[in-house]
Design an enzyme around this catalytic site. Sequence first.
Site, PDB file in Angstrom:
ATOM      1  N   CYS A 300       0.813  -1.224   0.000  1.00  0.00           N
ATOM      2  CA  CYS A 300       0.000   0.000   0.000  1.00  0.00           C
ATOM      3  C   CYS A 300       0.846   1.273   0.000  1.00  0.00           C
ATOM      4  CB  CYS A 300      -0.978  -0.012   1.173  1.00  0.00           C
ATOM      5  SG  CYS A 300      -0.221   0.071   2.819  1.00  0.00           S
ATOM      6  N   HIS A 348      -2.595   1.269   6.784  1.00  0.00           N
ATOM      7  CA  HIS A 348      -2.980   1.158   5.379  1.00  0.00           C
ATOM      8  C   HIS A 348      -3.194   2.547   4.804  1.00  0.00           C
ATOM      9  CE1 HIS A 348      -4.288  -0.862   1.794  1.00  0.00           C
ATOM     10  NE2 HIS A 348      -5.401  -0.166   1.764  1.00  0.00           N
ATOM     11  N   HIS A 360      -5.818   1.770  -4.395  1.00  0.00           N
ATOM     12  CA  HIS A 360      -4.929   1.241  -3.356  1.00  0.00           C
ATOM     13  C   HIS A 360      -4.518  -0.180  -3.669  1.00  0.00           C
ATOM     14  CE1 HIS A 360      -8.112  -0.925  -0.607  1.00  0.00           C
ATOM     15  NE2 HIS A 360      -8.513  -0.922  -1.849  1.00  0.00           N
TER      16      HIS A 360
END
Length: 388
Positions: A300, A348, A360
Site C-alpha cells: 500500500c 494502510h 490502493h
Amino acid sequence: MASHRKSRTPGPRVAGIRTPALATAALTSVALLSQTAEAAPGEDRPSLEEVEKKVGDLYRQAESATEKYNAAKEKTGKQRKRVDTLLDDVAKRTQKLNEARSELGSYAAAQYRTGAGMPDTATFLLAETPQDIFDQRQVLDRVTGRQKAAVDDYVTQQTETMEKRQEATESLRTLTETQGDLKTAKATVQKKLADARELLSKLTAEEKARLAAIEKRKQEEAARKAAELARQQAEQEQAREEAAQQGGGASEGSGSTGSTETPPADSSYGTKAEKALAFARAQIGKPYVWGATGPGSYDCSGLTQAAWKAAGVSLPRTTYDQVNAGTTVPVSQAQPGDLVFFYDDVTHVGIYIGNGMMIHAPKPGTYVREESIYYDGDSAIHSIVRPA
C-alpha cells in the site's frame, strides 16, 4: 491527530484490509469451522462478526508487520551504506597510516644505525591507544625538522584512524540490530500469511457463498457512502463558486465533519496530483506484494510513494511517516491526490481519486484497484493528508 478524526463506534468491525469477496468468505468460514470443531459440547458457537473480526485482525497484523518490515529495511539499507562508507574511509586512512609509519620507521632505523641513542621516534610506532599518543607527543620537542614533521603526521593519521575504526565498529553493531528487526518483521508477516493460507485450504463451497453474500452487502454500503460523499463535495464546490461570484469568499462549515472548511488546494497541487493519479491508474491490476515498491508489484505505501514520486514529490516509505508528510484535511474536503489513511495504528493507505473512491493495493492475494474509501466502514478512516 487532526480534530476532524472520527470517533470509533463500539461494536464489532473488521479490523483489517478488506479481502475480495471470495477470499474474505473463505477465511471467515474456515475460521468459523475451526472454532466450532474445537468448541466443547454445549459451548456457544461464535458469531460471524466475531469470526470475521478475528480473520481481519490476522491480516491487519500482517500489514502492520509489513510496515515495520519496510521501516527496518529502509533503516538497514541506510545503515549498510554508512558502514560501507566508514570501512572505505578506514581503509584509506590505514593506507596513509602505513605510509606515515614507513617514513617514521626510516628515521628510527637511521637513529639506530648511527648510534644516536634517540629512541623517541621509534616509540611512536608502539603506540596502541590515544593515551600512548598523548604521552609520546611530549617528546616532540626533542626532535626537529623533517623528523618532527614525520612524527606529527604519523600521530595525526593514527589518531584519526583509531577514531574511524571505533565509529565503524559502532555502526556495524547498529547494522546487526536493524538486520535483526528486519528478520523478525519478515518472519511475522510470513507466519500470518501462512496461517491465512492454511485456513483457506479448508474452505467449502457452501461457506464461500454464505459469506460472499455478506461481503457483497458491505461493498454496496461502501458504494452508497462514497456516492453520498461525492454529493456533499459537489454541493461544496457549487457553494464556493456561488460565493466567489458574489464576492463573499468560500463558505464555512459545509463539510459533514462540522469543521471550518479548508481552502481548496492551489493549481500547482492539482497539476502534481494529476501526475500522481495517472501513475496510480497505470498500476491497476498489478499484484500486491508485501514490501514491494514497484514496478511489477506494490504494497500500500509502496504504491502511494511511487505515485507521488512520479509527480516529483518525495514521500517517506512507511504509512507511519507518510501520514505526517503533509496537511491533514477533513474527509468531506478530500481532493484527488490526497492520501487516505486507515485504522488507529495507521497501517494502510490509498490515494484519493474523487467521488469517495481511491486507488490502493489492498493486501496479499489481491491487485491494485479502485475501491470506495468506505470499504471497511467509515470508522476505519483515520485521516486524509494532502502531501504537496
